[in-house]
Design a protein around this motif. Structure first.
Motif, PDB file in Angstrom:
ATOM      1  N   ASP A  22      46.814  56.979  50.844  1.00  0.00           N
ATOM      2  CA  ASP A  22      46.735  55.799  49.560  1.00  0.00           C
ATOM      3  C   ASP A  22      47.723  54.834  49.775  1.00  0.00           C
ATOM      4  O   ASP A  22      47.405  53.804  49.356  1.00  0.00           O
ATOM      5  CB  ASP A  22      46.575  56.411  48.239  1.00  0.00           C
ATOM      6  N   GLU A  25      46.275  52.224  52.243  1.00  0.00           N
ATOM      7  CA  GLU A  25      45.013  51.657  51.765  1.00  0.00           C
ATOM      8  C   GLU A  25      45.380  50.748  50.323  1.00  0.00           C
ATOM      9  O   GLU A  25      44.680  49.705  50.354  1.00  0.00           O
ATOM     10  CB  GLU A  25      44.233  52.919  51.173  1.00  0.00           C
ATOM     11  N   SER A  26      46.347  51.227  49.634  1.00  0.00           N
ATOM     12  CA  SER A  26      46.734  50.421  48.765  1.00  0.00           C
ATOM     13  C   SER A  26      47.369  48.867  48.872  1.00  0.00           C
ATOM     14  O   SER A  26      46.998  48.017  48.572  1.00  0.00           O
ATOM     15  CB  SER A  26      47.956  51.066  47.852  1.00  0.00           C
ATOM     16  N   GLN A  28      46.455  47.689  51.978  1.00  0.00           N
ATOM     17  CA  GLN A  28      45.350  46.836  52.467  1.00  0.00           C
ATOM     18  C   GLN A  28      44.494  46.213  51.215  1.00  0.00           C
ATOM     19  O   GLN A  28      44.043  45.001  51.525  1.00  0.00           O
ATOM     20  CB  GLN A  28      44.374  47.610  53.209  1.00  0.00           C
ATOM     21  N   GLU A  29      44.361  46.903  50.257  1.00  0.00           N
ATOM     22  CA  GLU A  29      43.457  46.370  49.168  1.00  0.00           C
ATOM     23  C   GLU A  29      44.413  45.169  48.384  1.00  0.00           C
ATOM     24  O   GLU A  29      43.870  44.274  48.144  1.00  0.00           O
ATOM     25  CB  GLU A  29      43.370  47.485  48.080  1.00  0.00           C
ATOM     26  N   ASP A  30      45.579  45.349  48.402  1.00  0.00           N
ATOM     27  CA  ASP A  30      46.599  44.282  47.712  1.00  0.00           C
ATOM     28  C   ASP A  30      46.623  43.104  48.581  1.00  0.00           C
ATOM     29  O   ASP A  30      46.411  41.705  48.200  1.00  0.00           O
ATOM     30  CB  ASP A  30      47.970  44.594  47.534  1.00  0.00           C
ATOM     31  N   THR A  32      44.032  42.023  50.641  1.00  0.00           N
ATOM     32  CA  THR A  32      42.938  41.589  50.625  1.00  0.00           C
ATOM     33  C   THR A  32      42.717  40.605  48.986  1.00  0.00           C
ATOM     34  O   THR A  32      42.163  39.497  49.203  1.00  0.00           O
ATOM     35  CB  THR A  32      41.762  42.459  50.380  1.00  0.00           C
ATOM     36  N   MET A  33      42.985  41.323  48.111  1.00  0.00           N
ATOM     37  CA  MET A  33      43.224  40.507  46.664  1.00  0.00           C
ATOM     38  C   MET A  33      43.845  39.179  46.744  1.00  0.00           C
ATOM     39  O   MET A  33      43.440  38.169  46.186  1.00  0.00           O
ATOM     40  CB  MET A  33      43.592  41.525  45.700  1.00  0.00           C
ATOM     41  N   ARG A  36      42.075  36.620  48.695  1.00  0.00           N
ATOM     42  CA  ARG A  36      40.756  35.998  47.894  1.00  0.00           C
ATOM     43  C   ARG A  36      41.408  35.313  46.637  1.00  0.00           C
ATOM     44  O   ARG A  36      40.254  34.802  45.925  1.00  0.00           O
ATOM     45  CB  ARG A  36      40.009  37.112  47.700  1.00  0.00           C
ATOM     46  N   ASP A  71      47.436  49.911  61.555  1.00  0.00           N
ATOM     47  CA  ASP A  71      47.234  49.510  60.111  1.00  0.00           C
ATOM     48  C   ASP A  71      48.149  48.652  59.712  1.00  0.00           C
ATOM     49  O   ASP A  71      47.863  47.742  58.823  1.00  0.00           O
ATOM     50  CB  ASP A  71      46.777  50.733  59.355  1.00  0.00           C
ATOM     51  N   SER A 197      36.391  42.327  56.083  1.00  0.00           N
ATOM     52  CA  SER A 197      37.254  43.198  55.411  1.00  0.00           C
ATOM     53  C   SER A 197      38.343  42.731  54.643  1.00  0.00           C
ATOM     54  O   SER A 197      38.729  43.004  53.355  1.00  0.00           O
ATOM     55  CB  SER A 197      38.114  44.154  56.663  1.00  0.00           C
ATOM     56  N   ALA A 198      38.719  41.328  54.921  1.00  0.00           N
ATOM     57  CA  ALA A 198      39.825  40.605  53.928  1.00  0.00           C
ATOM     58  C   ALA A 198      38.997  39.570  53.442  1.00  0.00           C
ATOM     59  O   ALA A 198      39.170  39.408  52.051  1.00  0.00           O
ATOM     60  CB  ALA A 198      40.742  40.264  54.786  1.00  0.00           C
TER      61      ALA A 198
END
Length: 331
Positions: A22, A25-26, A28-30, A32-33, A36, A71, A197-198
């Protein structure tokens, strides 16, 4: 033999601990946010991207697992790309160029062809803004060797159209835009990994393609073609939900619409296109917008209406806008 077996059994490459899933993964999510968040002020974007880069770097020191390293290199490359793009918006061109080069290196380390092509495109864009089209086309040649089919190549060709326009080569502009049509067909069949993905800053899409073409035709002083493509871009942007509308790209395209109208000798159309741009608060202004508005100021100064009262008033308002706008330092 015992010594050899013992050294293998205690090899740090095998005994290194895996990172918590995680954690990566966290990040990667951040990222991406952040990519965007089109409405975020440039300085806040830079600070957020730098934080993610530093967190990913810290995790790199804790693992030797190839998959995890790849990654993390992607996260660092994406963060550095966002920093480079935003540093340019804040007026720090040398810092931007250094960050763009680093992002290409991290994309290469990760083996991420799509991100590598994107970072080369960023270096092309920076070279175009420095009025170095030959350097931009050199990056283009390297990028096309790495770029996957579809959207990555489509984006690179549109950026290259700006480079050819700066060289006053209208035939090459038309040729590269025509070649991009074939990439568009390929993109429909083969979606880009990075764009899916992003997304956000890392997606190209029809709006940015049209805006690039508009800017190229503006450099060639073709107002009709520039206005056509710029309006296409605005239609796509304005169809997005309000939180996802990229204010910088929208306002930059509005300025390009104004420039196109001036090339068509339509000062009223230019003034209308600039109405919302001139109301933009200082914290949402950037180098891209000031550069475009400076061109409008020059066009007005040499226009056939430079003694017209309304034209003088518009020129004065633009001059005031430019004088109010200053780049904030990077902390």
């Amino acid at each position: 033999m015992s010594a050899a077996a013992d050294s293998i059994a205690n090899d740090p490459l095998l005994t290194s601990l895996a990172l918590p899933h995680d954690s990566i993964e966290s990040l990667q999510e951040d990222v991406t946010m952040l990519a965007r968040s089109g409405g975020m002020a440039a300085f806040d974007m830079f600070s957020g991207a730098r934080r993610l880069r530093d967190e990913a770097r810290a995790l790199v020191e804790r693992t030797r697992r190839p998959g995890e390293l790849a990654d993390l290199y992607v996260v660092i490359g994406q963060s550095a790309s966002l920093m480079a793009s935003t540093a340019f918006d804040l007026g720090h061109w040398n810092d931007s160029a250094a960050l763009a080069r680093a992002s290409t290196q991290y994309a290469d380390l990760a083996g991420h062809a799509s991100l590598k092509a994107w970072t080369y495109g960023l270096q092309m864009t920076l070279a175009n803004w420095r009025n170095e089209p030959d350097a931009a086309l050199s990056y283009f040649a390297r990028a096309m060797r790495a770029a996957p089919d579809g959207e990555p190549r489509l984006r690179l060709r549109y950026i290259a159209s700006r480079s050819h326009a700066l060289l006053a080569d209208s035939a090459s502009v038309a040729a590269v835009l025509e070649a991009a049509q074939r990439d568009r067909e390929s993109a429909a069949e083969r979606p880009d990994e990075l764009a899916i993905s992003a997304g956000g800053e890392f997606a190209f899409g029809e709006a940015r393609a049209a805006a690039c073409a508009a800017a190229a035709w503006l450099d060639l002083r073709n107002g009709e073609q520039a206005a056509r493509y710029a309006r296409e871009a605005l239609q796509v942007y304005e169809a997005l939900p309000s939180p996802r509308r990229p204010y910088s790209q929208i306002n930059g395209t509005q300025i390009d619409v104004a420039a196109a109208h001036l090339h068509m000798r339509d000062k009223d159309g230019a003034a209308e296109a600039l109405r919302t741009v001139l109301e933009l608060p200082p914290e949402k202004r950037n180098v891209s917008l000031t550069g475009r508005l400076s061109r409008i100021e020059r066009l007005l100064r040499g226009s056939p209406w430079d003694r017209d009262a309304d034209t003088r008033q518009l020129a004065e308002r633009i001059s005031e806008w430019l004088s109010e706008t200053s780049a904030r330092p990077l902390a």
